[in-house]
Design a protein around this motif. Structure first.
Motif, short mmCIF file in Angstrom:
data_model
loop_
_atom_site.label_atom_id
_atom_site.label_comp_id
_atom_site.label_asym_id
_atom_site.label_seq_id
_atom_site.Cartn_x
_atom_site.Cartn_y
_atom_site.Cartn_z
N MET A 49 0.85 -1.17 0.00
CA MET A 49 0.00 0.00 0.00
C MET A 49 0.89 1.23 0.00
SD MET A 49 -3.27 1.28 0.46
CE MET A 49 -4.20 -0.07 1.10
N TYR A 50 0.50 2.21 -0.80
CA TYR A 50 1.25 3.45 -0.93
C TYR A 50 0.31 4.62 -0.69
CZ TYR A 50 4.77 0.53 -3.05
OH TYR A 50 5.70 -0.45 -3.27
N SER B 2 -6.21 -0.64 -6.49
CA SER B 2 -7.32 -0.28 -5.62
C SER B 2 -6.96 1.06 -4.99
CB SER B 2 -7.47 -1.36 -4.54
OG SER B 2 -8.37 -0.93 -3.55
N LYS C 284 -4.66 6.67 -1.16
CA LYS C 284 -4.05 5.42 -0.72
C LYS C 284 -4.31 4.41 -1.82
CE LYS C 284 -4.20 6.41 4.13
NZ LYS C 284 -4.83 6.21 5.41
N GLU D 214 -3.29 0.55 -3.53
CA GLU D 214 -2.69 -0.78 -3.51
C GLU D 214 -2.28 -1.06 -4.95
OE1 GLU D 214 -1.15 -3.97 -1.89
OE2 GLU D 214 -2.44 -2.73 -0.63
N THR D 215 -0.97 -1.11 -5.18
CA THR D 215 -0.44 -1.30 -6.53
C THR D 215 0.93 -1.95 -6.48
OG1 THR D 215 0.11 -0.20 -8.61
CG2 THR D 215 0.62 1.00 -6.59
N LYS D 216 1.34 -2.51 -7.60
CA LYS D 216 2.68 -3.08 -7.71
C LYS D 216 3.65 -2.10 -8.37
CE LYS D 216 0.99 -7.78 -7.90
NZ LYS D 216 0.78 -8.97 -8.70
N GLN E 112 5.60 4.36 0.92
CA GLN E 112 4.98 3.09 1.27
C GLN E 112 4.44 3.18 2.69
OE1 GLN E 112 7.49 -0.30 0.73
NE2 GLN E 112 5.78 -1.71 0.78
#
Length: 66
Positions: free
Chosen positions: A1-2, A30, A41, A43-45, A65
């Motif tokens: 999560m970032y 997301s 916020k 959620e990613t790679k 992060q």
């Protein structure tokens, strides 16, 4: 999560534009946008690609992060 700190995001249209940029950069991401705090916020790679997309949409940003 970032967590992305997004400058110049001041209205609902701005938040929508940022969300669209995030989804364009990573369709599987997301994201939760907080307009009042001017953050997202995510959620990613690939946070760098998302940061680039947000900046190309006209919103200077940085991320960390969490």
């Amino acid at each position: 999560m970032y967590e992305f700190e997004i400058q110049n995001m001041t209205c609902g249209h701005c938040a929508s534009t940022v969300e669209k940029a995030i989804k364009t950069a990573d369709p599987e991401a997301s994201a939760s946008i907080d307009l009042a705090a001017r953050t997202a916020k995510v959620e990613t790679k690939d946070p760098a690609a998302i940061n680039t997309a947000i900046e190309k949409a006209g919103y200077p940003s940085s991320f960390r992060q969490i």
